[in-house]
Design an enzyme around this catalytic site. Structure first.
Site, PDB file in Angstrom:
ATOM      1  N   ASP A  27       0.858  -1.179   0.000  1.00 26.12           N
ATOM      2  CA  ASP A  27       0.000   0.000   0.000  1.00 26.12           C
ATOM      3  C   ASP A  27       0.903   1.241   0.000  1.00 26.12           C
ATOM      4  O   ASP A  27       2.105   1.152   0.265  1.00 26.12           O
ATOM      5  CB  ASP A  27      -0.894  -0.043   1.237  1.00 26.12           C
ATOM      6  CG  ASP A  27      -1.735   1.209   1.406  1.00 26.12           C
ATOM      7  OD1 ASP A  27      -2.319   1.676   0.408  1.00 26.12           O
ATOM      8  OD2 ASP A  27      -1.777   1.728   2.537  1.00 26.12           O
ATOM      9  N   ASP A  29      -0.244   5.184   0.956  1.00 23.73           N
ATOM     10  CA  ASP A  29      -0.501   6.110   2.067  1.00 23.73           C
ATOM     11  C   ASP A  29      -0.676   5.355   3.381  1.00 23.73           C
ATOM     12  O   ASP A  29      -1.449   4.406   3.478  1.00 23.73           O
ATOM     13  CB  ASP A  29      -1.761   6.930   1.784  1.00 23.73           C
ATOM     14  CG  ASP A  29      -1.572   7.875   0.616  1.00 23.73           C
ATOM     15  OD1 ASP A  29      -0.951   8.932   0.803  1.00 23.73           O
ATOM     16  OD2 ASP A  29      -2.027   7.529  -0.493  1.00 23.73           O
ATOM     17  N   ASP A 203      -2.344  -0.526   5.780  1.00 21.95           N
ATOM     18  CA  ASP A 203      -2.663   0.074   7.076  1.00 21.95           C
ATOM     19  C   ASP A 203      -4.132   0.356   7.337  1.00 21.95           C
ATOM     20  O   ASP A 203      -4.534   0.574   8.468  1.00 21.95           O
ATOM     21  CB  ASP A 203      -1.908   1.400   7.225  1.00 21.95           C
ATOM     22  CG  ASP A 203      -2.534   2.509   6.386  1.00 21.95           C
ATOM     23  OD1 ASP A 203      -2.603   2.363   5.148  1.00 21.95           O
ATOM     24  OD2 ASP A 203      -2.983   3.507   6.975  1.00 21.95           O
TER      25      ASP A 203
END
Length: 250
Positions: A27, A29, A203
């Protein structure tokens, strides 16, 4: 079903998971980049593109960025790299060195109009338009969370083929049949990813489909930060992710 993963692991502990030939999915961000007040305010360590380029070689090309951002934004942040990417939760896909493929997506005109009207009344709200998704960011106005969520849900209520995601200070309406897990699944059937053990690091709630996909393929999910998750492992923050990636080059 979400379960509580083990306590935070050190990067050294997690690097042991890569003993077998792996395919690495990352991922952006909150994983590679610290979250910022607006999407364009993200600042990456200058060494990150070079490190990702070396990791691409280390994994024989089996490295991909899987993000809610459009591929063009990922390319701009990671220039001069042009890695394999799934952008906008899988609505955009590109193998390294190949053409960009945009998947069919529903119209989000009504959602865009509602989000733009709300942002016009509060300049702290940021509308992000993408292929197959519309995001309303409220990081600069956290007290607007409920209003943003209610507005986006109401705008999307009667639209076929869409779903609403509530992430970290953002509400996003996207194509319901496209997600990060689907993109990872599809990449794993292509060279150079096929036949490897998939590892996904993410996240946010939008990464849970990715964790489900790697687990279904007998792979490994690593959650960045706190929160319940399907991932089997946990790491503290993007700085720890960078340390893990550096260790994988040793």
């Amino acid at each position: 079903m979400h379960v509580s993963p083990p306590p935070f692991s050190s990067p050294a502990d997690l690097s042991d998971l890569f003993a077998q030939p792996s395919a690495l999915f990352l991922d952006f961000d909150g994983t590679l980049a610290e979250l910022a007040s607006t999407p364009d305010a993200v600042v990456l360590p200058p060494s990150l593109p070079g490190m990702l380029g070396m990791l691409q070689q280390r994994f024989d090309g089996a490295l991909a960025i899987v993000s809610g951002r459009p591929v063009a934004q990922l390319d701009a942040f990671l220039a001069p790299l042009q890695l394999t990417c799934a952008g906008t939760h899988g609505a955009e896909r590109r193998l390294a060195g190949g053409p960009l493929v945009q998947m069919p997506v529903p119209s989000l005109t009504a959602v865009e109009a509602a989000a733009a009207a709300l942002a016009a009344r509060d300049a702290r709200l940021v509308v992000e338009r993408k292929h197959g998704a519309l995001a309303l960011h409220y990081r600069q106005a956290p007290e607007r969370a409920a209003l943003c969520l209610d507005t986006m849900r109401a705008a999307a209520h009667d639209l076929p083929g869409v779903t609403v995601l509530h992430g970290k200070m953002v509400v996003e309406v996207k194509a319901a049949n496209l997600d990060k897990g689907g993109a990872i699944h599809d990449f794993m059937h292509l060279s150079p990813f096929a036949g490897r053990i998939p590892v996904f690091i993410g996240d946010d709630v939008t990464d849970e489909s990715g964790f489900a996909a790697v687990h279904a393929a007998q792979g490994i999910g690593i959650k960045v930060g706190a929160g319940t998750t399907l991932a089997g492992y946990r790491i503290s923050d993007p700085a720890a992710v960078h340390l893990l990636l550096r260790q994988l080059l040793n």
